[in-house]
Design a protein around this motif. Structure first.
Motif, PDB file in Angstrom:
ATOM      1  N   ASP A 146       0.830  -1.208   0.000  1.00 31.39           N
ATOM      2  CA  ASP A 146       0.000   0.000   0.000  1.00 31.39           C
ATOM      3  C   ASP A 146       0.863   1.256   0.000  1.00 31.39           C
ATOM      4  O   ASP A 146       0.561   2.227  -0.705  1.00 31.39           O
ATOM      5  N   VAL A 147       1.931   1.264   0.791  1.00 31.06           N
ATOM      6  CA  VAL A 147       2.809   2.432   0.842  1.00 31.06           C
ATOM      7  C   VAL A 147       3.517   2.616  -0.500  1.00 31.06           C
ATOM      8  O   VAL A 147       3.680   3.745  -0.981  1.00 31.06           O
ATOM      9  N   THR A 148       3.912   1.524  -1.135  1.00 26.01           N
ATOM     10  CA  THR A 148       4.513   1.623  -2.467  1.00 26.01           C
ATOM     11  C   THR A 148       3.529   2.254  -3.449  1.00 26.01           C
ATOM     12  O   THR A 148       3.894   3.156  -4.214  1.00 26.01           O
ATOM     13  N   ALA A 149       2.271   1.814  -3.422  1.00 28.29           N
ATOM     14  CA  ALA A 149       1.256   2.392  -4.303  1.00 28.29           C
ATOM     15  C   ALA A 149       1.072   3.878  -4.021  1.00 28.29           C
ATOM     16  O   ALA A 149       0.938   4.692  -4.952  1.00 28.29           O
ATOM     17  N   LEU A 150       1.096   4.249  -2.760  1.00 29.16           N
ATOM     18  CA  LEU A 150       0.926   5.649  -2.374  1.00 29.16           C
ATOM     19  C   LEU A 150       2.091   6.501  -2.874  1.00 29.16           C
ATOM     20  O   LEU A 150       1.886   7.564  -3.460  1.00 29.16           O
ATOM     21  N   LEU A 151       3.301   6.038  -2.635  1.00 29.96           N
ATOM     22  CA  LEU A 151       4.480   6.842  -2.973  1.00 29.96           C
ATOM     23  C   LEU A 151       4.779   6.882  -4.462  1.00 29.96           C
ATOM     24  O   LEU A 151       5.385   7.838  -4.945  1.00 29.96           O
ATOM     25  N   THR A 152       4.394   5.853  -5.197  1.00 33.90           N
ATOM     26  CA  THR A 152       4.682   5.831  -6.634  1.00 33.90           C
ATOM     27  C   THR A 152       3.533   6.401  -7.469  1.00 33.90           C
ATOM     28  O   THR A 152       3.667   6.528  -8.677  1.00 33.90           O
ATOM     29  N   ALA A 153       2.438   6.761  -6.814  1.00 29.88           N
ATOM     30  CA  ALA A 153       1.291   7.352  -7.517  1.00 29.88           C
ATOM     31  C   ALA A 153       1.656   8.748  -8.015  1.00 29.88           C
ATOM     32  O   ALA A 153       2.532   9.418  -7.442  1.00 29.88           O
ATOM     33  N   PRO A 154       0.990   9.198  -9.051  1.00 26.68           N
ATOM     34  CA  PRO A 154       1.247  10.558  -9.537  1.00 26.68           C
ATOM     35  C   PRO A 154       0.946  11.595  -8.449  1.00 26.68           C
ATOM     36  O   PRO A 154      -0.027  11.466  -7.703  1.00 26.68           O
ATOM     37  N   ASP A 155       1.812  12.601  -8.348  1.00 28.70           N
ATOM     38  CA  ASP A 155       1.582  13.697  -7.409  1.00 28.70           C
ATOM     39  C   ASP A 155       0.447  14.572  -7.919  1.00 28.70           C
ATOM     40  O   ASP A 155       0.189  14.631  -9.127  1.00 28.70           O
ATOM     41  N   PRO A 156      -0.217  15.304  -7.009  1.00 26.19           N
ATOM     42  CA  PRO A 156      -1.308  16.174  -7.448  1.00 26.19           C
ATOM     43  C   PRO A 156      -0.829  17.312  -8.355  1.00 26.19           C
ATOM     44  O   PRO A 156      -1.598  17.861  -9.116  1.00 26.19           O
ATOM     45  N   VAL A 157       0.439  17.675  -8.247  1.00 25.75           N
ATOM     46  CA  VAL A 157       1.037  18.697  -9.112  1.00 25.75           C
ATOM     47  C   VAL A 157       2.395  18.181  -9.561  1.00 25.75           C
ATOM     48  O   VAL A 157       2.998  17.337  -8.892  1.00 25.75           O
TER      49      VAL A 157
ATOM     50  N   LEU B 209      -4.227   8.322  -1.609  1.00 33.62           N
ATOM     51  CA  LEU B 209      -4.190   7.657  -2.909  1.00 33.62           C
ATOM     52  C   LEU B 209      -4.995   8.461  -3.938  1.00 33.62           C
ATOM     53  O   LEU B 209      -6.079   8.976  -3.605  1.00 33.62           O
ATOM     54  N   PRO B 210      -4.509   8.564  -5.179  1.00 33.99           N
ATOM     55  CA  PRO B 210      -5.212   9.376  -6.179  1.00 33.99           C
ATOM     56  C   PRO B 210      -6.693   9.040  -6.352  1.00 33.99           C
ATOM     57  O   PRO B 210      -7.524   9.944  -6.472  1.00 33.99           O
ATOM     58  N   ALA B 211      -7.052   7.776  -6.331  1.00 38.22           N
ATOM     59  CA  ALA B 211      -8.455   7.391  -6.542  1.00 38.22           C
ATOM     60  C   ALA B 211      -9.368   7.857  -5.411  1.00 38.22           C
ATOM     61  O   ALA B 211     -10.591   7.899  -5.577  1.00 38.22           O
ATOM     62  N   LEU B 212      -8.784   8.227  -4.271  1.00 37.85           N
ATOM     63  CA  LEU B 212      -9.588   8.622  -3.110  1.00 37.85           C
ATOM     64  C   LEU B 212      -9.482  10.109  -2.786  1.00 37.85           C
ATOM     65  O   LEU B 212     -10.025  10.563  -1.776  1.00 37.85           O
ATOM     66  N   ARG B 213      -8.787  10.865  -3.635  1.00 36.88           N
ATOM     67  CA  ARG B 213      -8.663  12.312  -3.421  1.00 36.88           C
ATOM     68  C   ARG B 213      -9.983  13.006  -3.724  1.00 36.88           C
ATOM     69  O   ARG B 213     -10.856  12.471  -4.387  1.00 36.88           O
ATOM     70  N   ARG B 214     -10.085  14.225  -3.198  1.00 36.35           N
ATOM     71  CA  ARG B 214     -11.247  15.098  -3.415  1.00 36.35           C
ATOM     72  C   ARG B 214     -12.512  14.562  -2.725  1.00 36.35           C
ATOM     73  O   ARG B 214     -13.628  14.814  -3.162  1.00 36.35           O
ATOM     74  N   ARG B 215     -12.295  13.801  -1.649  1.00 38.71           N
ATOM     75  CA  ARG B 215     -13.426  13.292  -0.849  1.00 38.71           C
ATOM     76  C   ARG B 215     -13.379  13.818   0.583  1.00 38.71           C
ATOM     77  O   ARG B 215     -14.153  13.380   1.425  1.00 38.71           O
ATOM     78  N   GLY B 216     -12.426  14.711   0.865  1.00 39.73           N
ATOM     79  CA  GLY B 216     -12.309  15.283   2.207  1.00 39.73           C
ATOM     80  C   GLY B 216     -11.498  14.447   3.175  1.00 39.73           C
ATOM     81  O   GLY B 216     -11.398  14.797   4.352  1.00 39.73           O
ATOM     82  N   TYR B 217     -10.898  13.352   2.706  1.00 39.48           N
ATOM     83  CA  TYR B 217     -10.135  12.499   3.614  1.00 39.48           C
ATOM     84  C   TYR B 217      -8.918  13.208   4.198  1.00 39.48           C
ATOM     85  O   TYR B 217      -8.598  13.042   5.379  1.00 39.48           O
TER      86      TYR B 217
END
Length: 168
Positions: free
Chosen positions: A21-32, A96-104
């Motif tokens: 999970d941490v690998t998926a988080l860190l290798t995901a595209p940054d918001p900018v 995680l990118p798929a969960l952004r913009r939900r207020g988490y």
């Protein structure tokens, strides 16, 4: 030290069992866009080891954030950062990118801010790149304001900050 659960989220220490999970988080595209090499699975190992050292040294670090059903959302917590020669306690958050913009991020960071205040932290910062407007929004939602610009981690960052407890 561990933040209280929120309406949708809970926190727990990060361990090597979280490597995928941490690998998926860190290798995901940054918001900018960022000016650094892409992160690798080895970076995720070092990230978890850093949290384990933080827990031992400070009784805090970045914690795993997950839903009450156990779905990995990201990480959020406290780290000590060197800001141009001054040690500052920073609230950090990654979703995680798929969960952004939900207020988490705001929900998790608010619980972390309140936990920091309950444990005697009197000044909290968030280091945010000038073009990372989503992260700036999270900092503002925590009651933070831009205190200055600093050169940290190889680039300029806005240093958002607030006194804890808020209003004092």
């Amino acid at each position: 030290m561990l933040p209280e659960p929120t309406a949708r989220l809970r926190f727990r220490p990060m361990t090597m069992a979280d490597l995928d999970d941490v690998t998926a988080l860190l290798t995901a595209p940054d918001p900018v866009p960022v000016d650094r090499p892409a992160r690798t699975p080895d970076d995720a190992v070092r990230w978890i080891e850093w949290q384990e050292r933080n827990y031992a040294a400070h009784d805090f670090g970045l914690w795993v954030v997950e839903t009450h059903d156990g779905v990995f959302v990201g990480d959020c917590g406290l780290t000590v950062q060197d800001v141009e020669g001054t040690a500052e306690v920073e609230v950090g958050y990654h979703v995680l990118p798929a969960l952004r913009r939900r207020g988490y991020a705001v929900e998790a960071a608010t619980a972390v801010r309140d936990c920091a205040a309950a444990h005697g932290v009197t000044h909290l910062v968030a280091l945010v790149r000038p073009d990372n407007t989503p992260s700036q929004g999270v900092a503002r939602a925590l009651g933070m304001e831009v205190e200055r610009t600093a050169y940290v981690h190889g680039g300029d960052a806005l240093v958002f900050g607030c006194r804890l407890p808020l209003g004092s």
